[in-house]
Design a protein around this motif. Structure first.
Motif, mmCIF file in Angstrom:
data_model
loop_
_atom_site.group_PDB
_atom_site.id
_atom_site.type_symbol
_atom_site.label_atom_id
_atom_site.label_comp_id
_atom_site.label_asym_id
_atom_site.label_seq_id
_atom_site.Cartn_x
_atom_site.Cartn_y
_atom_site.Cartn_z
ATOM 1 N N GLY C 204 0.899 -1.285 -0.002
ATOM 2 C CA GLY C 204 0.036 -0.021 0.095
ATOM 3 C C GLY C 204 0.779 1.322 -0.111
ATOM 4 N N ALA C 209 -1.434 4.357 -0.778
ATOM 5 C CA ALA C 209 -1.694 4.512 0.727
ATOM 6 C C ALA C 209 -0.769 5.584 1.559
ATOM 7 N N GLN C 246 -8.112 2.368 4.551
ATOM 8 C CA GLN C 246 -6.999 2.402 3.321
ATOM 9 C C GLN C 246 -7.298 1.178 2.536
ATOM 10 N N PHE C 247 -7.053 0.069 2.921
ATOM 11 C CA PHE C 247 -7.358 -0.990 1.892
ATOM 12 C C PHE C 247 -8.576 -1.410 1.690
ATOM 13 N N LEU C 250 -8.944 1.095 -1.337
ATOM 14 C CA LEU C 250 -7.985 0.705 -2.410
ATOM 15 C C LEU C 250 -8.652 -0.402 -3.037
ATOM 16 N N TYR C 256 -7.091 0.245 -6.422
ATOM 17 C CA TYR C 256 -5.796 -0.259 -6.402
ATOM 18 C C TYR C 256 -5.086 -0.442 -7.647
#
Lengths: 341, 341, 341, 341
Positions: C204, C209, C246-247, C250, C256
């Protein structure tokens, strides 16, 4: 069966066993504080011509390498060694286990080269991101090397000079030091080593003792609380006398040197036998380890009657093997081998 | 000067020195692969009535504790010990050095209590945040303890039972095991220990050897690649024969037991002498370590003529000191001490 | 000043900042137990087509390498890497610090070769003295590599096959995984990686990120007590939400992948610009890192107006430098650079 | 559901999120070398009245404890802590993992006592066998403690004085430092702490940041190569800006202090509510953690509607639980709780 498999096949020199028996019932204090350790240390300091030296006794070589390196480096610092160095490949990760990376440089018949070392350090210290890389904080070398070769005084001086320029200690692994010092092809003396190195050890295990390595800090530069470090590594022998007595005997009347010379003489004769019989050598070692090239078939036949060590495969048909002499090798051993070749 | 300072004051039992000399020129393979190690292991397995056992030889006690614990635990796991346990306070942090926390419980004359152990584990495993705490993953105890006391069979069985309930190995430090087994006040045998523990060692250093501890994995439950672990800890003796021969002698004709019994007999006489002279004991130890209470002035006077160990200050005027007998203690030593009291 | 110095120059993708603000006052439980971590894990498992997978979130790459390796290896085991591998040279000894040796093989534009790996392992396991050497117990590789290169599916399959033959886990460092997956010159998908590797992470920090790496154990093969290991390494974030959110962002609507593709597109344009201007490439990287050969004088001039990374000296007159694009690189950045060349 | 479970339930203070967004597209160099880290460090030095100080930013508390201790101690040295200290019991062995033993002394409502510390050190340094024991080489304390209590200036001065007498650094864990400084019952200021301690940290994670702890070496006494140590521990954040910006905001216009004071005010109101309702306190904490004694039945009922932490079982019928306020606690939270009691 004849054996040239290593230089630690037999027990100890008889004078050691005798002295252990003579002193057996003396009640001595432990952990290296007995008078035999003190006496042995004095004799070693004299032999090193290093009156300021501090001498400590440990049990084995890997143990000594691990403890010396861990005691002299700070957390996470690295130690430079030849890629053939014992600490790099044959100590089961003992150095990394204590958090220190072994940083390897290419070997030259087992030896480090001072110029390559200097070049490596110059690149490291010029790198802006060097804090993302392990700090080279010590140089380790073995003398004799794992290939039985020796540093010339000029070579060791050059390496020591690089070390001093960078303020990093030079550590010499002398597991077979006796055989190096008594080689007919060396100009490096024990006082030279004491003057050039910051720490080194005089191997007992492979030179006539049951066990034991004498670590020398030549300028009294022992790391603080070294006994505690030894204890923490599980290496503090309760009956320190076992080490003190052995080294006291070895450094009385030059026994360490005379038995080392004997092994060298045996090795020279062994080389002459191989040479006469038409065998080639992989490396022209001036010490007690002889690296002979054997046809694989010859090797298989010989193996049935004599022990030696596999070293490396040379090509499809030939193998490099190692024959080692030692303080206990006899003329009879040589004759028996000669008869088989 | 008479000395009762410890049980490792002298060298080794004569039979050991004799056997080292007899076998000295045999060319033997290294690292514990010689026939003497094998023979010693067989005899120890027989003495333990543990035919499935695997026996390995190491040099010293702290080393053995460090290696056994590191080999049997996973990264970061903890080991439970009495707060007086040798690993808790007197090994210079050898256990923590390998990343394992020593989790202490209060001692009872040096011993752990099975119920307190069970209670501690129950609390730990009930805690929702236990992954933020070190996992108790092994129980360590010494027998005899640091106070010379002994577990009764019932007590050790109860502790072993707690360990099995939680699937954690039980490790017994037997640095002075001989003196425990040959006490007149014990119901715990070597086969009992082999049956109840998952790993233990039979101390040689303090029971007549120059050095050496025999580690027993009673159900052949040796951790994988144990030799590599030993090497990585710097503890793999090149001349493994030094350990094999010593234990082979100690376990021939019950020598280990007879010399241990001798030390116990000497300790009983020593206790009788102190008792007759009106001295009090701090702990009524049934083994070879005697804890006597001395007036400070008496202690200072005695100290000039006899060696013993300071144990702890009892109050302003009195001190607890330790007198240890051993395999080499003589009637003459006792008589000389008696004359001084 | 324009900068192509790295792919972590800016903060985070705006969608991440927005979501952090939106969720800011939700009271969430800590240490990764919040619903955002759970949601992010679900989305990653779906993207990997690995329903059995377990996904954990850590803060940075070196931290992740250290923890994964320490958690999956036993004491003293080694990890094989290319000599250019990040763990081998640029993590300040983080792996050795936990007791594990990095065993290096020669790289091929940053990559390991399956045949060389197999040959290395065959030699190791044939060596009678292998217990004196560190056990190779895991294979580490980076994808993209430190040279921006990529494994082909066939190559990774061959390496995985060697790993399985020897029962050792395959660990893929995906600090820049997005840029590898979205390269126009790859046949390796995220599900392929999940199927072939035993553990890997999705970077990330370098892909939009603020921080964070998502570790995937594709078959739910998380080491026991992994949370405790993370805590013990000081890597357990109290506000695990920072990583989960954050993930989660993404992996919502393919963000992402789309931002990774953008960086690849920018890199392709950058390469075209250099190519048109007559510059040569050191390595033909198919990802977001471009390795350009510059005359030293040109380099010095350029350096005053644009940031890039020194890579290595090629010869006396020329230097290899690295230009990196990222999720935040703009057409304006490219135009500004083009104007300078 | 209302929650008083901890002081890290929410994200970050809005001013932080705002600033992260404002600065998001600035291209900044990594690893803590950006201008926000520099600015934050300057403001912290000013707040500490310590112009010589060096300030470094790390991600979390356990990480900071591990790194500071590992960086400041030599191999195998120990750190003294109260037995309730966070490093002693709740960091999964993070300190021991790096080879350092935590040496515990009995706590007094979470605090160390200077006289007991002095007595402990006097005994240690008088012991002839102290090299067999771990060297106490640092004192660790937390302020506020794990019980929410605070050292008085006199108490901390006395401890610092013992540390200086023995030349050992004093390390203060300030994970909740803001709440300590802004308590209505403290005489210890930030400049006092900077003057008395050798290293301490100002906690961000629990005082309004997403993550982050600011380590202060008040006399510029940062250990050599500290960045490398941080990297080796896997704690070097690539986007150091994430930490720099947060602390820069927290130390602008006294935000760190005003939000801490808010939490204290909320805690005082919370205590008043409990007191009025007739509840008893286990400890009279002057900071943001309130330790209330609940009848078990009451606790079970309350638990269904409000989150708090189990602390310890007091007796068969009563339990100690912890309510924590924080920078984000609101009057509404208090009112809702009050309605439930």
């Amino acid at each position: 069966m004849i054996s040239f498999a290593s230089d630690y096949l037999e027990g100890a020199h008889e004078a050691i066993l005798r002295r252990l028996a003579e002193t057996n019932y003396e009640k001595l204090s432990g952990y290296g504080s007995d008078p035999y350790c003190e006496s042995a240390a004095s004799k070693i300091k004299a032999a090193c011509q290093a009156p300021e030296a501090d001498v400590r006794f440990l049990v084995g070589g890997t143990q000594t390498n691990q403890i010396v390196i861990a005691a002299m480096l700070s957390e996470g610092d690295g130690v430079i060694a030849a890629d053939t160095g014992h600490i790099a490949g044959h100590e089961a990760g003992a150095i990394e286990y204590t958090g220190h990376k072994v940083l390897t440089l290419p070997h030259h018949e087992g030896k480090l080269d001072a110029e390559e070392l200097a070049a490596y350090l110059a690149v490291y210290f010029a790198d802006e991101n060097r804090e993302h890389m392990v700090l080279p904080a010590m140089v380790y070398l073995s003398h004799p090397t794992e290939y039985g070769t020796l540093y010339r005084k000029e070579e060791l001086t050059a390496i020591a000079s690089v070390c001093r320029r960078y303020g990093m200690p030079l550590f010499l692994d002398g597991a077979r030091l006796g055989y190096g010092l008594m080689s007919y092809d060396t100009d490096l003396t024990l006082p030279d080593i004491a003057a050039l190195c910051d720490v080194f050890y005089i191997g007992g295990t492979k030179v006539g003792a049951l066990c034991g390595e004498a670590v020398v800090f030549p300028r009294g530069n022992t790391p603080k609380r070294f006994l505690s470090t030894v204890k923490r590594h599980g290496a503090l022998l309760a009956k320190g006398r076992l080490l003190g007595i052995q080294f006291d005997v070895l450094f009385t009347d030059g026994l360490y040197f005379s038995i080392s010379r004997h092994a060298i003489d045996m090795a020279e004769k062994l080389k002459a036998i191989f040479r006469e019989k038409g065998y080639a050598f992989h490396i022209d070692s001036p010490t007690n380890q002889i690296f002979v090239i054997l046809e694989n078939e010859v090797m298989e036949q010989l193996r049935e009657k004599v022990s030696f060590s596999f070293w490396e495969r040379l090509d499809e048909h030939r193998t490099v093997v190692r024959f080692a002499t030692g303080w206990a090798t006899t003329e009879e051993d040589l004759a028996a081998l000669e008869a088989l070749l």
